[in-house]
Design an enzyme around this catalytic site. Sequence first.
Site, PDB file in Angstrom:
ATOM      1  N   ARG A 101     -83.253  71.672 -25.599  1.00 54.19           N
ATOM      2  CA  ARG A 101     -82.684  73.009 -25.901  1.00 54.19           C
ATOM      3  C   ARG A 101     -83.515  74.209 -25.289  1.00 54.19           C
ATOM      4  NH1 ARG A 101     -81.391  71.189 -30.759  1.00 54.19           N
ATOM      5  NH2 ARG A 101     -79.341  69.950 -31.149  1.00 54.19           N
ATOM      6  N   LYS A 110     -82.807  83.463 -12.067  1.00 58.27           N
ATOM      7  CA  LYS A 110     -81.739  82.427 -11.698  1.00 58.27           C
ATOM      8  C   LYS A 110     -82.251  81.258 -11.496  1.00 58.27           C
ATOM      9  CE  LYS A 110     -78.636  86.087  -9.622  1.00 58.27           C
ATOM     10  NZ  LYS A 110     -77.909  86.420  -8.213  1.00 58.27           N
ATOM     11  N   GLU A 123     -85.999  87.002   4.714  1.00 52.06           N
ATOM     12  CA  GLU A 123     -85.836  87.641   3.354  1.00 52.06           C
ATOM     13  C   GLU A 123     -86.674  89.025   3.378  1.00 52.06           C
ATOM     14  OE1 GLU A 123     -83.270  86.721   1.389  1.00 52.06           O
ATOM     15  OE2 GLU A 123     -82.980  84.661   1.832  1.00 52.06           O
ATOM     16  N   LYS A 166     -88.863  92.720  -5.133  1.00 50.79           N
ATOM     17  CA  LYS A 166     -87.685  92.005  -5.763  1.00 50.79           C
ATOM     18  C   LYS A 166     -87.902  91.801  -7.265  1.00 50.79           C
ATOM     19  CE  LYS A 166     -84.834  88.087  -6.291  1.00 50.79           C
ATOM     20  NZ  LYS A 166     -84.280  86.734  -6.019  1.00 50.79           N
ATOM     21  N   GLU A 210     -77.195  91.957 -12.640  1.00 49.40           N
ATOM     22  CA  GLU A 210     -76.568  92.156 -11.020  1.00 49.40           C
ATOM     23  C   GLU A 210     -75.149  92.878 -11.395  1.00 49.40           C
ATOM     24  OE1 GLU A 210     -76.922  88.770  -8.678  1.00 49.40           O
ATOM     25  OE2 GLU A 210     -75.871  89.847  -7.054  1.00 49.40           O
ATOM     26  N   ARG A 250     -79.152  95.193  -8.010  1.00 49.60           N
ATOM     27  CA  ARG A 250     -79.376  93.862  -7.476  1.00 49.60           C
ATOM     28  C   ARG A 250     -78.627  93.095  -6.365  1.00 49.60           C
ATOM     29  NH1 ARG A 250     -81.491  89.074 -11.614  1.00 49.60           N
ATOM     30  NH2 ARG A 250     -81.990  87.452 -10.028  1.00 49.60           N
ATOM     31  N   ASN A 276     -78.108  91.582  -1.620  1.00 51.93           N
ATOM     32  CA  ASN A 276     -77.026  90.486  -0.845  1.00 51.93           C
ATOM     33  C   ASN A 276     -76.961  90.858   0.674  1.00 51.93           C
ATOM     34  OD1 ASN A 276     -76.483  88.639  -2.903  1.00 51.93           O
ATOM     35  ND2 ASN A 276     -75.156  90.197  -3.647  1.00 51.93           N
ATOM     36  N   HIS A 332     -76.197  88.613   3.497  1.00 61.78           N
ATOM     37  CA  HIS A 332     -75.671  87.368   3.003  1.00 61.78           C
ATOM     38  C   HIS A 332     -74.144  87.085   2.880  1.00 61.78           C
ATOM     39  CE1 HIS A 332     -79.887  87.221   1.784  1.00 61.78           C
ATOM     40  NE2 HIS A 332     -79.718  85.842   1.427  1.00 61.78           N
ATOM     41  N   HIS A 335     -73.664  83.797   4.442  1.00 58.73           N
ATOM     42  CA  HIS A 335     -73.072  82.369   3.803  1.00 58.73           C
ATOM     43  C   HIS A 335     -72.148  81.713   4.449  1.00 58.73           C
ATOM     44  CE1 HIS A 335     -75.272  83.707  -0.257  1.00 58.73           C
ATOM     45  NE2 HIS A 335     -76.016  82.833   0.386  1.00 58.73           N
ATOM     46  N   HIS A 381     -80.640  78.861   6.219  1.00 59.80           N
ATOM     47  CA  HIS A 381     -80.435  80.134   5.399  1.00 59.80           C
ATOM     48  C   HIS A 381     -80.822  81.175   6.225  1.00 59.80           C
ATOM     49  CE1 HIS A 381     -79.270  82.508   2.002  1.00 59.80           C
ATOM     50  NE2 HIS A 381     -80.438  82.915   1.987  1.00 59.80           N
TER      51      HIS A 381
HETATM   52  N1  LIG Z   1     -83.091  81.496  -7.919  1.00 56.72           N
HETATM   53  C1  LIG Z   1     -82.943  82.601  -6.772  1.00 56.72           C
HETATM   54  O1  LIG Z   1     -83.022  83.709  -7.173  1.00 56.72           O
HETATM   55  C2  LIG Z   1     -83.058  81.978  -5.600  1.00 56.72           C
HETATM   56  C3  LIG Z   1     -83.072  83.030  -4.546  1.00 56.72           C
HETATM   57  C4  LIG Z   1     -83.258  82.400  -3.367  1.00 56.72           C
HETATM   58  C5  LIG Z   1     -82.953  81.283  -3.024  1.00 56.72           C
HETATM   59  N2  LIG Z   1     -82.739  80.422  -3.768  1.00 56.72           N
HETATM   60  C6  LIG Z   1     -82.612  78.751  -3.705  1.00 56.72           C
HETATM   61  O2  LIG Z   1     -83.863  78.520  -3.132  1.00 56.72           O
HETATM   62  C7  LIG Z   1     -83.518  77.352  -2.256  1.00 56.72           C
HETATM   63  C8  LIG Z   1     -84.155  77.721  -0.824  1.00 56.72           C
HETATM   64  O3  LIG Z   1     -85.424  77.678  -1.238  1.00 56.72           O
HETATM   65  P1  LIG Z   1     -86.511  76.998   0.011  1.00 56.72           P
HETATM   66  O4  LIG Z   1     -86.285  77.503   1.233  1.00 56.72           O
HETATM   67  O5  LIG Z   1     -88.042  77.236  -0.548  1.00 56.72           O
HETATM   68  O6  LIG Z   1     -86.188  75.570   0.114  1.00 56.72           O
HETATM   69  P2  LIG Z   1     -86.773  74.151  -0.318  1.00 56.72           P
HETATM   70  O7  LIG Z   1     -87.456  73.954  -1.592  1.00 56.72           O
HETATM   71  O8  LIG Z   1     -85.839  73.123   0.068  1.00 56.72           O
HETATM   72  O9  LIG Z   1     -88.040  73.993   0.700  1.00 56.72           O
HETATM   73  C9  LIG Z   1     -87.710  74.111   2.070  1.00 56.72           C
HETATM   74  C10 LIG Z   1     -88.455  72.611   2.651  1.00 56.72           C
HETATM   75  O10 LIG Z   1     -89.813  73.089   2.846  1.00 56.72           O
HETATM   76  C11 LIG Z   1     -90.439  72.102   2.138  1.00 56.72           C
HETATM   77  N3  LIG Z   1     -91.901  72.586   1.610  1.00 56.72           N
HETATM   78  C12 LIG Z   1     -91.798  73.647   0.660  1.00 56.72           C
HETATM   79  N4  LIG Z   1     -92.897  74.064   0.323  1.00 56.72           N
HETATM   80  C13 LIG Z   1     -93.842  73.226   1.198  1.00 56.72           C
HETATM   81  C14 LIG Z   1     -95.290  73.287   1.513  1.00 56.72           C
HETATM   82  N5  LIG Z   1     -96.004  73.959   1.058  1.00 56.72           N
HETATM   83  N6  LIG Z   1     -95.540  72.342   2.494  1.00 56.72           N
HETATM   84  C15 LIG Z   1     -94.760  71.664   3.435  1.00 56.72           C
HETATM   85  N7  LIG Z   1     -93.397  71.428   2.989  1.00 56.72           N
HETATM   86  C16 LIG Z   1     -92.950  72.441   2.145  1.00 56.72           C
HETATM   87  C17 LIG Z   1     -89.685  71.335   1.023  1.00 56.72           C
HETATM   88  O11 LIG Z   1     -89.900  69.995   0.840  1.00 56.72           O
HETATM   89  C18 LIG Z   1     -88.447  71.667   1.922  1.00 56.72           C
HETATM   90  O12 LIG Z   1     -88.297  70.475   2.666  1.00 56.72           O
HETATM   91  C19 LIG Z   1     -82.039  77.309  -2.192  1.00 56.72           C
HETATM   92  O13 LIG Z   1     -81.754  76.180  -3.042  1.00 56.72           O
HETATM   93  C20 LIG Z   1     -81.618  78.687  -2.867  1.00 56.72           C
HETATM   94  O14 LIG Z   1     -80.318  78.446  -3.463  1.00 56.72           O
HETATM   95  C21 LIG Z   1     -82.936  80.743  -5.159  1.00 56.72           C
HETATM   96 ZN   LIG Z   2     -81.301  84.685   0.907  1.00 56.40          ZN
END
Ligand SMILES: NC(=O)c1ccc[n+]([C@@H]2O[C@H](COP(=O)([O-])OP(=O)(O)OC[C@H]3O[C@@H](n4cnc5c(N)ncnc54)[C@H](O)[C@@H]3O)[C@@H](O)[C@H]2O)c1
Ligand SMILES: [Zn+2]
Length: 336
Positions: free
Chosen positions: A108, A130, A172, A214, A224, A228, A232, A235, A239, A249
């Site tokens: 929990r 999030k 971003e 951010k 949001e 916030r 987007n 986006h 998307h 992305h």
């Molecule tokens: N919570 C939020 O507010 C929010 C906002 C934006 C995106 N997201 C989420 O984040 C995700 C995208 O994030 P991302 O682009 O970091 O994706 P990811 O975690 O898939 O990382 C991208 C790739 O880089 C690799 N990687 C990460 N750090 C590394 C490093 N230091 N050295 C080598 N490889 C490395 C990972 O293994 C992966 O293959 C999505 O799922 C998206 O929905 C969430």
């Molecule tokens: Zn984004």
Amino acid sequence: MQKKTFRFSNASVDFYFAGGFAYLKKIVDQKNSVLITDDNVFLHHQKRFKNWNSIVLKPGEEFKIQATVDSDVAQMIAMEADRTTTLIGVGGGVITDLTGYIASVYMRGVRFGFVPTSLLAMVDASIGGKNGIDVGNYKNMVGIIRQPAFILHDLIFLQSLPENEWRNGFAEIIKHAAIKDARMFTELEQNNLSFYQRKRTEACSLIRRNALLKTKVVQQDEFESGERKLLNFGHTLGHALENQYELSHGEAISIGMTYAAMLSKRLNGFKQSERVIQVLEKYNLPTFVEFDKEKVIGVLKMDKKKVKDSIHFILLQKIGKAFIQKISIDQLYQSL
Ligand SMILES: NC(=O)c1ccc[n+]([C@@H]2O[C@H](COP(=O)([O-])OP(=O)(O)OC[C@H]3O[C@@H](n4cnc5c(N)ncnc54)[C@H](O)[C@@H]3O)[C@@H](O)[C@H]2O)c1
Ligand SMILES: [Zn+2]
């Protein structure tokens, strides 16, 4: 060590900028913590995980699912993690989203923090509270809003980050500058991707500036309802393209931002669309893709941000200032 604390409605988050991974030991009890990471990060940074309890997950969006949560929880039970355990997500956005979610449901809810290792996670995904997972084709369908106790940055991780992931992060960063920070936009215009890859100090301050930007937006509008939504920018169309055209992305939202800039020009006489396009190109991001208009409109009609037959679209008034405008699907169709 620069520590900064930010208050949210029912939590506060400690930021350790330019932290140094080793500092983690001072924030948490090492024996009573579990690091969650993925194969890629673990492979490149194995020595940093020495003496930590670690769970290594499969990398990639396709594993941001309940099955991964289940296997992670099974490993935590085997490690005898309990209510007093701290979970630390060390990875990109997939790992931070998963870790925040697991920590919110395990027994929990246990304490959690993040060490973002991708540029995108440092400036975007780790911030804002999030957390969640995908279900089938639906991204982030299940989740919870809960702030991490801390976020620690160590730029050493970026040394192993693949080139395309740098570009995703910069998409971003450019978004942040376009909607909120004209001075940062000018700085981005004056430099380029390889500059920030080489210059650690400049990269560090750019990352901090974006993380703060951010954080401030989220603080003003945690749930949001207004401000916030500006995040987007690019986006909505992004998307719709991302799902259908095998774009990353960052690539998809880059094209989305280009269209949003053009739409701002067409509807409201925004005069700086060329600058938006040029800066995206400077960071090796695409600004155009051949796409099927009908198909994309079809996806937009399903968009969560849609109300009746119109969409709340983020447009630019000028560089550094964005606003929300209701646009009808027809109007959008005409301008694509
Ligand atoms: N919570 C939020 O507010 C929010 C906002 C934006 C995106 N997201 C989420 O984040 C995700 C995208 O994030 P991302 O682009 O970091 O994706 P990811 O975690 O898939 O990382 C991208 C790739 O880089 C690799 N990687 C990460 N750090 C590394 C490093 N230091 N050295 C080598 N490889 C490395 C990972 O293994 C992966 O293959 C999505 O799922 C998206 O929905 C969430
Ligand atoms: Zn984004």
